[in-house]
Write an enzyme that holds these catalytic residues in place. Structure first.
Site, PDB file in Angstrom:
ATOM      1  N   ASP A   1       8.393 -20.462   7.453  1.00  0.00           N
ATOM      2  CA  ASP A   1       7.210 -20.294   6.596  1.00  0.00           C
ATOM      3  C   ASP A   1       6.164 -21.317   6.999  1.00  0.00           C
ATOM      4  O   ASP A   1       6.499 -22.416   7.453  1.00  0.00           O
ATOM      5  CB  ASP A   1       7.573 -20.472   5.109  1.00  0.00           C
TER       6      ASP A   1
ATOM      7  N   THR B   1       5.643 -10.554  -7.156  1.00  0.00           N
ATOM      8  CA  THR B   1       5.788 -11.774  -6.355  1.00  0.00           C
ATOM      9  C   THR B   1       4.579 -12.668  -6.617  1.00  0.00           C
ATOM     10  O   THR B   1       3.591 -12.223  -7.213  1.00  0.00           O
ATOM     11  CB  THR B   1       5.819 -11.452  -4.845  1.00  0.00           C
TER      12      THR B   1
ATOM     13  N   CYS C   1       8.338 -11.042   6.908  1.00  0.00           N
ATOM     14  CA  CYS C   1       7.691 -10.912   5.586  1.00  0.00           C
ATOM     15  C   CYS C   1       6.404 -11.728   5.487  1.00  0.00           C
ATOM     16  O   CYS C   1       5.639 -11.537   4.539  1.00  0.00           O
ATOM     17  CB  CYS C   1       8.625 -11.390   4.477  1.00  0.00           C
TER      18      CYS C   1
ATOM     19  N   SER D   1       8.776 -17.692  -0.008  1.00  0.00           N
ATOM     20  CA  SER D   1       8.263 -17.156  -1.275  1.00  0.00           C
ATOM     21  C   SER D   1       8.489 -15.645  -1.346  1.00  0.00           C
ATOM     22  O   SER D   1       8.679 -14.985  -0.322  1.00  0.00           O
ATOM     23  CB  SER D   1       6.757 -17.473  -1.358  1.00  0.00           C
TER      24      SER D   1
ATOM     25  N   LEU E   1       9.024 -11.817  -1.395  1.00  0.00           N
ATOM     26  CA  LEU E   1       9.966 -10.874  -0.779  1.00  0.00           C
ATOM     27  C   LEU E   1      10.838 -11.569   0.274  1.00  0.00           C
ATOM     28  O   LEU E   1      12.031 -11.280   0.394  1.00  0.00           O
ATOM     29  CB  LEU E   1       9.198  -9.716  -0.125  1.00  0.00           C
TER      30      LEU E   1
ATOM     31  N   LYS F   1      -1.606  -3.616   8.114  1.00  0.00           N
ATOM     32  CA  LYS F   1      -0.358  -2.961   7.694  1.00  0.00           C
ATOM     33  C   LYS F   1      -0.178  -1.612   8.396  1.00  0.00           C
ATOM     34  O   LYS F   1       0.941  -1.195   8.695  1.00  0.00           O
ATOM     35  CB  LYS F   1      -0.347  -2.793   6.168  1.00  0.00           C
TER      36      LYS F   1
ATOM     37  N   TYR G   1      -6.772  -5.784   5.601  1.00  0.00           N
ATOM     38  CA  TYR G   1      -5.371  -5.735   5.162  1.00  0.00           C
ATOM     39  C   TYR G   1      -4.735  -4.402   5.534  1.00  0.00           C
ATOM     40  O   TYR G   1      -3.647  -4.355   6.114  1.00  0.00           O
ATOM     41  CB  TYR G   1      -5.295  -5.974   3.652  1.00  0.00           C
TER      42      TYR G   1
ATOM     43  N   ASP H   1       3.490 -21.262  11.783  1.00  0.00           N
ATOM     44  CA  ASP H   1       2.392 -20.324  11.545  1.00  0.00           C
ATOM     45  C   ASP H   1       2.642 -19.135  12.472  1.00  0.00           C
ATOM     46  O   ASP H   1       2.530 -19.261  13.699  1.00  0.00           O
ATOM     47  CB  ASP H   1       1.064 -21.015  11.882  1.00  0.00           C
ATOM     48  N   VAL H   2       2.982 -17.987  11.886  1.00  0.00           N
ATOM     49  CA  VAL H   2       3.360 -16.840  12.726  1.00  0.00           C
ATOM     50  C   VAL H   2       2.206 -16.339  13.603  1.00  0.00           C
ATOM     51  O   VAL H   2       2.439 -15.626  14.576  1.00  0.00           O
ATOM     52  CB  VAL H   2       3.919 -15.655  11.896  1.00  0.00           C
TER      53      VAL H   2
HETATM   54  N1  LIG Z   1       3.653  -8.266  -3.335  1.00  0.00           N
HETATM   55  C1  LIG Z   1       3.248  -7.035  -3.081  1.00  0.00           C
HETATM   56  O1  LIG Z   1       2.879  -6.281  -3.999  1.00  0.00           O
HETATM   57  C2  LIG Z   1       3.257  -6.508  -1.673  1.00  0.00           C
HETATM   58  C3  LIG Z   1       2.999  -5.146  -1.489  1.00  0.00           C
HETATM   59  C4  LIG Z   1       2.986  -4.640  -0.192  1.00  0.00           C
HETATM   60  C5  LIG Z   1       3.251  -5.469   0.875  1.00  0.00           C
HETATM   61  N2  LIG Z   1       3.492  -6.799   0.659  1.00  0.00           N
HETATM   62  C6  LIG Z   1       3.726  -7.630   1.842  1.00  0.00           C
HETATM   63  O2  LIG Z   1       4.958  -8.283   1.694  1.00  0.00           O
HETATM   64  C7  LIG Z   1       4.935  -9.512   2.431  1.00  0.00           C
HETATM   65  C8  LIG Z   1       5.440 -10.625   1.530  1.00  0.00           C
HETATM   66  O3  LIG Z   1       4.530 -10.758   0.453  1.00  0.00           O
HETATM   67  P1  LIG Z   1       4.918 -11.473  -0.924  1.00  0.00           P
HETATM   68  O4  LIG Z   1       4.457 -10.567  -1.999  1.00  0.00           O
HETATM   69  O5  LIG Z   1       6.324 -11.935  -0.872  1.00  0.00           O
HETATM   70  O6  LIG Z   1       3.891 -12.693  -0.881  1.00  0.00           O
HETATM   71  P2  LIG Z   1       4.094 -14.259  -1.055  1.00  0.00           P
HETATM   72  O7  LIG Z   1       2.727 -14.807  -1.051  1.00  0.00           O
HETATM   73  O8  LIG Z   1       4.993 -14.540  -2.209  1.00  0.00           O
HETATM   74  O9  LIG Z   1       4.867 -14.674   0.279  1.00  0.00           O
HETATM   75  C9  LIG Z   1       4.253 -14.671   1.528  1.00  0.00           C
HETATM   76  C10 LIG Z   1       4.785 -15.858   2.324  1.00  0.00           C
HETATM   77  O10 LIG Z   1       4.192 -15.797   3.632  1.00  0.00           O
HETATM   78  C11 LIG Z   1       3.866 -17.132   4.005  1.00  0.00           C
HETATM   79  N3  LIG Z   1       2.817 -17.121   5.023  1.00  0.00           N
HETATM   80  C12 LIG Z   1       1.502 -16.807   4.845  1.00  0.00           C
HETATM   81  N4  LIG Z   1       0.841 -16.952   6.006  1.00  0.00           N
HETATM   82  C13 LIG Z   1       1.756 -17.365   6.928  1.00  0.00           C
HETATM   83  C14 LIG Z   1       1.676 -17.696   8.294  1.00  0.00           C
HETATM   84  N5  LIG Z   1       0.515 -17.654   8.963  1.00  0.00           N
HETATM   85  N6  LIG Z   1       2.811 -18.062   8.940  1.00  0.00           N
HETATM   86  C15 LIG Z   1       3.985 -18.124   8.274  1.00  0.00           C
HETATM   87  N7  LIG Z   1       4.122 -17.849   6.960  1.00  0.00           N
HETATM   88  C16 LIG Z   1       3.014 -17.469   6.306  1.00  0.00           C
HETATM   89  C17 LIG Z   1       3.401 -17.783   2.709  1.00  0.00           C
HETATM   90  O11 LIG Z   1       3.419 -19.204   2.789  1.00  0.00           O
HETATM   91  C18 LIG Z   1       4.396 -17.210   1.709  1.00  0.00           C
HETATM   92  O12 LIG Z   1       5.538 -18.048   1.582  1.00  0.00           O
HETATM   93  C19 LIG Z   1       3.493  -9.694   2.903  1.00  0.00           C
HETATM   94  O13 LIG Z   1       3.404  -9.303   4.241  1.00  0.00           O
HETATM   95  C20 LIG Z   1       2.712  -8.746   2.016  1.00  0.00           C
HETATM   96  O14 LIG Z   1       1.528  -8.294   2.625  1.00  0.00           O
HETATM   97  C21 LIG Z   1       3.510  -7.336  -0.573  1.00  0.00           C
END
Ligand SMILES: NC(=O)c1ccc[n+]([C@@H]2O[C@H](COP(=O)([O-])OP(=O)(O)OC[C@H]3O[C@@H](n4cnc5c(N)ncnc54)[C@H](O)[C@@H]3O)[C@@H](O)[C@H]2O)c1
Length: 254
Positions: free
Chosen positions: A36, A195, A84, A15, A17, A164, A160, A57-58
Site C-alpha cells: 500500500d 469501504t 485493489c 484498507s 477491499l 476501470k 475513473y 506506489d503502484v
Molecule cells: N468502494 C467501492 O464502492 C468500489 C466500487 C468499485 C470499485 N472499487 C475499487 O476497489 C478498489 C479498492 O477500493 P476501496 O473501496 O477498498 O478503497 P480504499 O480507499 O478503502 O482502499 C484503497 C487503497 O488503495 C491504496 N492506494 C491508493 N493509491 C495507491 C497507490 N498509488 N499505490 C498503492 N496503493 C494505493 C490506498 O492507500 C488504500 O489503502 C479500488 O480500485 C476502487 O476503485 C471500489
C-alpha cells in the site's frame, strides 16, 4: 488452486477491499504480502495476519519493483496477485467557468488505477512463470479490481471509468497471453461497496446509489468481495472473466 500455503500479494491491502482480501486469504492459509502507498496501514494489516508488508506506489515502476523484491525475499514469489489499489478522483472535462480541466486530473487516476494494475500484474506474472506448475498446469491467478463504472460511468467519472474500463478490457487479453504459462486472469467489477472510499459520500448520493441497487438494497461488504476472490482462486475454470459484483446495480447518469 488449493490456496492453503500459497503466497498472495494484495495491492491496496491497507484498507477496504484489499484489507478484507488480505485478511480473508490469510485466514484461508495463504502467506500474504500487503502492499500500500500508506505503509503504516499496510504494516498494521500485515501485523494482524502475520504477513509481510511493503510500502509502494503502484504507479511507480521502481517503487513497485522494490516492494515485490522485499515481499518475495520474505515470503516467496506470488501464486496469487489481487490488485485493489485505487483512487476514485472525479472531474468533468470542462469546469463551471468553461475552462478545460487540467490534464493531470485524468492522467493521475489512470496512472494509479490502470497503469498501477498493469504494473503489479507484469511483476507478478514474471514471477509466476518461474513457479512449478500445480494441478492441470496452473502456475498462478491474478485478479484486477474494475468497477461498474467501467460500463456505465457517471457524469464526472471520465478518468475513473476509463481506468476501470481499461482493467476490464485487458482481462481477456492477458488471460490469452498467459494461458500457455498456466496463469489465469480475471477482474471483479464491484458496485457500491462499504469501504473508506465510499464513507465520505453525502447521504443523498449514497441513498440514490442504494435505491438503484436492485437486490439486496444495501452496499456490498468487503468480506463478500474477499469471498469472491477466494472462489476465483479456487475455481480453475474461471478465466478471462470480468465479474460484476453489484446487486444488479446499474448506475444512472448522475
Ligand atoms: N468502494 C467501492 O464502492 C468500489 C466500487 C468499485 C470499485 N472499487 C475499487 O476497489 C478498489 C479498492 O477500493 P476501496 O473501496 O477498498 O478503497 P480504499 O480507499 O478503502 O482502499 C484503497 C487503497 O488503495 C491504496 N492506494 C491508493 N493509491 C495507491 C497507490 N498509488 N499505490 C498503492 N496503493 C494505493 C490506498 O492507500 C488504500 O489503502 C479500488 O480500485 C476502487 O476503485 C471500489
Amino acid at each position: 488452486m488449493n490456496i492453503e500455503g500459497q503466497v498472495a500479494f494484495v495491492s491496496g491491502g491497507g484498507s477496504g477491499l484489499g484489507e478484507a482480501t488480505a485478511k480473508h486469504l490469510a485466514a484461508a492459509g495463504c502467506k500474504v504480502g500487503v502492499m500500500d502507498i500508506n505503509g503504516e496501514a499496510a504494516e498494521n494489516v500485515a501485523n494482524t495476519i502475520e504477513g509481510s508488508w511493503a510500502s509502494c506506489d503502484v504507479s511507480s515502476s521502481k517503487s513497485t519493483e522494490e516492494a515485490f523484491s522485499k515481499l518475495s525475499s520474505s515470503i516467496g514469489m506470488p501464486r496469487i496477485m489481487v490488485a485493489c489499489a485505487g483512487v476514485a478522483t472525479g472531474a468533468k472535462l470542462v469546469t463551471k467557468e468553461s475552462t478545460a480541466t487540467p490534464l493531470e486530473k485524468f492522467s493521475k487516476v489512470i496512472e494509479i488505477n490502470l497503469i498501477g494494475t498493469i504494473n503489479c500484474m507484469r511483476l507478478a506474472a514474471a514471477e509466476m512463470t518461474k513457479l512449478e506448475p500445480l494441478v492441470e498446469g496452473e502456475r498462478g491467478v491474478m485478479i484486477g479490481t474494475a468497477s461498474v463504472a467501467a460500463f456505465e460511468g457517471q457524469i464526472g467519472q471520465c478518468g475513473y471509468s476509463a481506468s476501470k474500463g481499461g482493467i476490464a478490457s485487458m482481462t481477456l487479453t492477458l488471460a490469452r497471453e498467459l494461458a500457455r504459462d498456466g496463469i489465469r486472469v480475471n477482474a471483479i467489477a464491484p458496485g457500491l461497496m462499504n469501504t473508506p472510499m465510499t464513507s465520505g459520500l453525502p447521504d443523498p448520493v449514497r441513498e440514490s446509489l442504494i435505491s438503484s441497487t436492485l437486490y439486496p438494497k444495501r452496499l456490498g461488504e468487503s468480506d463478500e468481495y474477499a469471498n469472491l476472490v477466494q472462489h476465483i482462486c479456487e475455481n480453475l475454470f474461471i478465466n478471462g472473466s470480468v465479474i460484476r459484483f453489484d446487486g444488479a446495480l446499474r448506475l444512472a447518469p448522475k
